[in-house]
Design an enzyme around this catalytic site. Sequence first.
Site, PDB file in Angstrom:
ATOM      1  N   LYS A 190      23.601   9.866  28.351  1.00 22.62           N
ATOM      2  CA  LYS A 190      22.976  10.567  29.493  1.00 22.62           C
ATOM      3  C   LYS A 190      21.471  10.344  29.388  1.00 22.62           C
ATOM      4  CE  LYS A 190      20.960  13.875  30.584  1.00 22.62           C
ATOM      5  NZ  LYS A 190      19.623  13.918  31.177  1.00 22.62           N
ATOM      6  N   GLU A 265      16.403  14.163  17.159  1.00 26.11           N
ATOM      7  CA  GLU A 265      15.148  13.435  16.940  1.00 26.11           C
ATOM      8  C   GLU A 265      14.128  14.055  17.880  1.00 26.11           C
ATOM      9  OE1 GLU A 265      14.349  11.045  14.860  1.00 26.11           O
ATOM     10  OE2 GLU A 265      16.304  10.524  14.054  1.00 26.11           O
ATOM     11  N   GLU A 399       2.491  19.613  20.730  1.00 25.23           N
ATOM     12  CA  GLU A 399       2.572  18.205  21.135  1.00 25.23           C
ATOM     13  C   GLU A 399       2.044  18.068  22.572  1.00 25.23           C
ATOM     14  OE1 GLU A 399       6.531  16.599  21.562  1.00 25.23           O
ATOM     15  OE2 GLU A 399       5.977  14.845  20.367  1.00 25.23           O
TER      16      GLU A 399
HETATM   17  P1  NAD Z   1      12.984  16.795  27.041  1.00 23.50           P
HETATM   18  O1  NAD Z   1      13.393  17.696  25.940  1.00 23.50           O
HETATM   19  O2  NAD Z   1      12.228  17.356  28.168  1.00 23.50           O
HETATM   20  O3  NAD Z   1      14.284  16.113  27.680  1.00 23.50           O
HETATM   21  C1  NAD Z   1      15.191  15.358  26.928  1.00 23.50           C
HETATM   22  C2  NAD Z   1      16.525  15.241  27.624  1.00 23.50           C
HETATM   23  O4  NAD Z   1      17.224  16.472  27.528  1.00 23.50           O
HETATM   24  C3  NAD Z   1      16.499  14.891  29.103  1.00 23.50           C
HETATM   25  O5  NAD Z   1      17.456  13.881  29.313  1.00 23.50           O
HETATM   26  C4  NAD Z   1      16.919  16.178  29.782  1.00 23.50           C
HETATM   27  O6  NAD Z   1      17.572  15.969  31.007  1.00 23.50           O
HETATM   28  C5  NAD Z   1      17.876  16.727  28.762  1.00 23.50           C
HETATM   29  N1  NAD Z   1      18.113  18.173  28.824  1.00 23.50           N
HETATM   30  C6  NAD Z   1      17.342  19.147  29.376  1.00 23.50           C
HETATM   31  N2  NAD Z   1      17.904  20.354  29.155  1.00 23.50           N
HETATM   32  C7  NAD Z   1      19.051  20.137  28.465  1.00 23.50           C
HETATM   33  C8  NAD Z   1      20.045  20.981  27.911  1.00 23.50           C
HETATM   34  N3  NAD Z   1      19.990  22.312  28.054  1.00 23.50           N
HETATM   35  N4  NAD Z   1      21.061  20.419  27.210  1.00 23.50           N
HETATM   36  C9  NAD Z   1      21.113  19.087  27.032  1.00 23.50           C
HETATM   37  N5  NAD Z   1      20.198  18.231  27.532  1.00 23.50           N
HETATM   38  C10 NAD Z   1      19.180  18.755  28.230  1.00 23.50           C
HETATM   39  O7  NAD Z   1      12.179  15.614  26.348  1.00 23.50           O
HETATM   40  P2  NAD Z   1      11.494  14.343  27.007  1.00 23.50           P
HETATM   41  O8  NAD Z   1      10.285  14.700  27.763  1.00 23.50           O
HETATM   42  O9  NAD Z   1      12.504  13.540  27.701  1.00 23.50           O
HETATM   43  O10 NAD Z   1      11.058  13.500  25.724  1.00 23.50           O
HETATM   44  C11 NAD Z   1       9.824  13.686  25.113  1.00 23.50           C
HETATM   45  C12 NAD Z   1      10.051  14.275  23.737  1.00 23.50           C
HETATM   46  O11 NAD Z   1      10.871  13.404  22.972  1.00 23.50           O
HETATM   47  C13 NAD Z   1       8.794  14.452  22.938  1.00 23.50           C
HETATM   48  O12 NAD Z   1       8.812  15.713  22.325  1.00 23.50           O
HETATM   49  C14 NAD Z   1       8.893  13.359  21.889  1.00 23.50           C
HETATM   50  O13 NAD Z   1       8.169  13.629  20.714  1.00 23.50           O
HETATM   51  C15 NAD Z   1      10.353  13.273  21.662  1.00 23.50           C
HETATM   52  N6  NAD Z   1      10.757  11.992  21.061  1.00 23.50           N
HETATM   53  C16 NAD Z   1      11.252  11.985  19.791  1.00 23.50           C
HETATM   54  C17 NAD Z   1      11.619  10.788  19.179  1.00 23.50           C
HETATM   55  C18 NAD Z   1      12.145  10.778  17.775  1.00 23.50           C
HETATM   56  O14 NAD Z   1      12.774   9.788  17.402  1.00 23.50           O
HETATM   57  N7  NAD Z   1      11.923  11.805  16.979  1.00 23.50           N
HETATM   58  C19 NAD Z   1      11.489   9.597  19.887  1.00 23.50           C
HETATM   59  C20 NAD Z   1      10.988   9.627  21.177  1.00 23.50           C
HETATM   60  C21 NAD Z   1      10.621  10.840  21.771  1.00 23.50           C
END
Ligand code: NAD
Length: 494
Positions: A190, A265, A399
């Site tokens: 997803k 992650e 962040e």
């Molecule tokens: P986000 O948490 O806003 O969204 C991530 C995903 O979760 C989206 O696909 C969203 O639709 C989905 N989502 C939202 N609510 C949900 C729920 N209740 N249950 C399941 N899924 C749900 O994050 P983002 O803006 O997409 O990504 C940025 C973040 O990702 C930053 O914090 C970044 O540091 C992190 N990141 C981490 C790594 C790593 O390997 N540690 C790598 C890249 C990015």
Amino acid sequence: MGNAVVGDRSYRMYIDGKWVEAVSGATYDLPNPATEETFATAPDAGREDMQRAIRAARRSFDEGPWVQTTPRERSRILERIADRLEARKEEFRQVLVSAHACEYLTHTVNVDLPIDLLRNYAALALKFPFEEPLPHAISKLAPVPTLVSSMVHRQPVGVCGLIPTWNFPLFVTVQKLGPVIATGCTAVCKPSPYGPLIDLLLAEVVEECGVPPGVWNVVCGQAPELGAELVSSPLVDKISFTGSVATGKKVMAAAGATLKRVHLELGGKSAQIILDDWELDSAAPIAASPTFFHAGQGCAITTRVLIQKKRHDELVEKMIRFIENVVTVGDPSDPTKMLGPVIREERRQSIEQYIALGREQGAELVTGGGRPKDLPVGYFVEPTVFAHVKNDMRIAREEIFGPVVSVIPFEDEADAIRIANDSAFGLSGGILTHDAATGVAMAKKIRTGSVGIAGANNLLHAPFGGFKESGIGRESGEFGLHEFTEIQAISWPG
Ligand code: NAD
């Protein structure tokens, strides 16, 4: 044009080996962040689409031919996926630039590294200890003590719900696809609502390479409920999530209801510690890198720069000069531009709120802080540096996910370690020193999943993941494969 793209940049999803629209027929527009114009449209899936994909993944895990495949066959599939990606590299690159604003500087991580990772997973599938003999033992439970042989059998964990993110989309999804195929799992992916196109193109490659229907499914849509549906489904055995800490916590709580395996992650607020032996001329571009490398939209980017008090001002001066003279801002389709826009307007506004907060809390804004005057269109933010930051300010604790860096002075090495560790996050970090032994000794005191000394990193083999609120579990190399297996003990007389 393949199956994912129909007409002029109108994409479809991949469910149970078929290219489909959302059941409702809904679609949504994806802008190019540099031009704000619609670049493509994608299906806006709902609950029914997600349930179809989950059922397909479950069926193909429980009943399909996939579970009978050998590690050698799956290794060959991974090699083929890597070959096809290599052949279609330019197509992926164009989508990364137009839909994800990935600057030329990021292409190595965005395109070349995923291909290497897939080849590495292909090699690991051949030597992974799927079956491992244990020492003989005397069975104490049998009526007569019996000598038994035993082994550890590593089974695929099952149906995996994968929720990758948009910032390095191919890299992040490949870190999940590689282990899924290598271990013989099935999956529903997803993607982020900000950018499902790379995942849809990747599904086309997966299909081309002979992965049976139902093994790899991609369902895209805007609603957060779509991810939640995947997490709560009793038909899903494991969730591998990459995203923010806030959503990661929701995922973990929801997964608890069915005791799913959870791999998270999450975000970071990593520190780059500059030791006294490192000259400031070469420290400045490294320290300033969060202000241009993918607009600071990286989990492991070192957004806190720690420098000894007496060298603070000189470093800041050199960072400003580097940004003013070297960092070019503009549309990432121009390979001479180092800093592109951030992904969406709402993310730009969040970054701007942090910049305002930094000023309010007394940090010194020494460059940037606004929108580039010559770029009225696109979600651009100027490369921004705050100096004299205190580690308890919110810009040092949270962040920002934008081109903003905080320079924090320290007294001595012990103080630097204390500041680096004074964070809810624990993802990554760096130490600039020419003395590797000192760097390693210091790294061992830092509570993060990885530390790079003198800019070194190993994204291919080294485990990647976080301590504390930066996550649970590891990706990459053999560590990444273990996350996608369940351990089974089998014993027999003899
Ligand atoms: P986000 O948490 O806003 O969204 C991530 C995903 O979760 C989206 O696909 C969203 O639709 C989905 N989502 C939202 N609510 C949900 C729920 N209740 N249950 C399941 N899924 C749900 O994050 P983002 O803006 O997409 O990504 C940025 C973040 O990702 C930053 O914090 C970044 O540091 C992190 N990141 C981490 C790594 C790593 O390997 N540690 C790598 C890249 C990015």
